[in-house]
Design an enzyme around this catalytic site. Structure first.
Site, PDB file in Angstrom:
ATOM      1  N   CYS A  11       0.975  -1.279   0.094  1.00 30.90           N
ATOM      2  CA  CYS A  11       0.026   0.182  -0.288  1.00 30.90           C
ATOM      3  C   CYS A  11       0.928   1.388   0.237  1.00 30.90           C
ATOM      4  O   CYS A  11       2.297   1.157  -0.248  1.00 30.90           O
ATOM      5  CB  CYS A  11      -0.959  -0.069   1.018  1.00 30.90           C
ATOM      6  SG  CYS A  11      -0.128   0.154   2.635  1.00 30.90           S
ATOM      7  N   ASN A  14       2.307   1.571   4.305  1.00 32.97           N
ATOM      8  CA  ASN A  14       2.600   0.293   5.176  1.00 32.97           C
ATOM      9  C   ASN A  14       2.371   0.383   6.455  1.00 32.97           C
ATOM     10  O   ASN A  14       3.098  -0.268   7.155  1.00 32.97           O
ATOM     11  CB  ASN A  14       4.296  -0.140   4.916  1.00 32.97           C
ATOM     12  CG  ASN A  14       4.377  -1.606   5.270  1.00 32.97           C
ATOM     13  OD1 ASN A  14       5.258  -2.070   5.622  1.00 32.97           O
ATOM     14  ND2 ASN A  14       3.148  -2.675   5.016  1.00 32.97           N
ATOM     15  N   CYS A  16      -1.299   0.897   7.148  1.00 36.49           N
ATOM     16  CA  CYS A  16      -2.711   0.512   7.344  1.00 36.49           C
ATOM     17  C   CYS A  16      -3.111  -0.965   6.517  1.00 36.49           C
ATOM     18  O   CYS A  16      -3.267  -2.007   7.112  1.00 36.49           O
ATOM     19  CB  CYS A  16      -3.727   1.496   7.123  1.00 36.49           C
ATOM     20  SG  CYS A  16      -3.422   2.998   8.178  1.00 36.49           S
ATOM     21  N   ARG A  17      -3.399  -0.719   5.247  1.00 33.73           N
ATOM     22  CA  ARG A  17      -3.887  -1.580   4.407  1.00 33.73           C
ATOM     23  C   ARG A  17      -2.924  -2.823   4.137  1.00 33.73           C
ATOM     24  O   ARG A  17      -3.336  -4.078   4.555  1.00 33.73           O
ATOM     25  CB  ARG A  17      -4.306  -1.296   3.218  1.00 33.73           C
ATOM     26  CG  ARG A  17      -5.371  -0.200   3.236  1.00 33.73           C
ATOM     27  CD  ARG A  17      -5.624   0.499   1.911  1.00 33.73           C
ATOM     28  NE  ARG A  17      -4.548   1.539   1.569  1.00 33.73           N
ATOM     29  CZ  ARG A  17      -4.410   2.029   0.465  1.00 33.73           C
ATOM     30  NH1 ARG A  17      -5.190   1.905  -0.668  1.00 33.73           N
ATOM     31  NH2 ARG A  17      -3.040   2.866   0.302  1.00 33.73           N
ATOM     32  N   SER A  18      -1.554  -2.682   3.965  1.00 29.59           N
ATOM     33  CA  SER A  18      -0.820  -4.007   3.675  1.00 29.59           C
ATOM     34  C   SER A  18      -0.170  -4.747   4.834  1.00 29.59           C
ATOM     35  O   SER A  18      -0.307  -5.994   4.855  1.00 29.59           O
ATOM     36  CB  SER A  18       0.426  -3.299   2.826  1.00 29.59           C
ATOM     37  OG  SER A  18       1.220  -2.281   3.370  1.00 29.59           O
ATOM     38  N   ASP A 128      -7.997   3.721   1.455  1.00 31.59           N
ATOM     39  CA  ASP A 128      -6.938   4.101   2.538  1.00 31.59           C
ATOM     40  C   ASP A 128      -8.073   4.471   3.422  1.00 31.59           C
ATOM     41  O   ASP A 128      -8.495   5.608   3.297  1.00 31.59           O
ATOM     42  CB  ASP A 128      -5.992   4.898   1.779  1.00 31.59           C
ATOM     43  CG  ASP A 128      -4.965   5.178   2.940  1.00 31.59           C
ATOM     44  OD1 ASP A 128      -5.173   4.914   3.956  1.00 31.59           O
ATOM     45  OD2 ASP A 128      -3.848   5.844   2.482  1.00 31.59           O
TER      46      ASP A 128
END
Length: 160
Positions: A11, A14, A16-18, A128
């Protein structure tokens, strides 16, 4: 024993999402008995948060669902494209940024949008959640749980 399937989630920062994808996928492969056959990491297209734990809001939302997010942020590298079997990005901007490392388009087939693996959700990107409220983190986890099941099926067929 064969080399493990190497999976990288990417993401922007690095945090939140990934890392959440990494945590959800790690839990899934452990539950399904694939922990020793799949290596899972995450990275960001930017290095602003290198060395930091995931965002506290993301960790709390994930922990409430039983996921451990303890990886440290790092920036994606050109070497990652050679080393990983599948690089899953969270949105189209991440896709563009990661493909910029692949000047000769030799890794094009292994760089894909994560939501291609979702079956229960229609979103084409994982949004995001950084600047939003709690609902954004919950939506991210919903998408990740959905897509990670599809990713595991893809990996199972690749390992077969």
């Amino acid at each position: 024993m064969a080399a493990p399937f190497r999976l990288l989630f990417v993401c922007l920062g690095n945090i939140c999402r990934s890392p959440a994808a990494e945590g959800v996928m790690r839990a899934l492969v452990e539950t399904k008995g694939f922990a020793d056959r799949v290596l899972i990491r995450s990275a960001g297209t930017q290095g602003w948060h290198a060395g930091k734990l995931p965002d506290q809001r993301m960790r709390t939302a994930a922990q409430n669902r039983g996921y451990d997010l303890s990886s440290r942020a790092r920036q994606v590298t050109e070497a990652d494209l050679r080393e990983y079997d599948l690089v899953l990005v969270m949105d189209r901007q991440n896709l563009k940024d990661v493909r910029a490392y692949d000047r000769d388009s030799q890794f094009d087939s292994k760089i894909r949008l994560f939501c291609e693996f979702c079956t229960d959700h229609q979103e084409s990107e994982v949004p995001d959640p950084y600047y939003g409220g709690e609902q954004g983190f919950e939506l991210v986890l919903d998408l990740l749980e959905d897509g990670c099941r599809g990713v595991l099926e893809h990996i199972r067929s690749a390992l077969a």
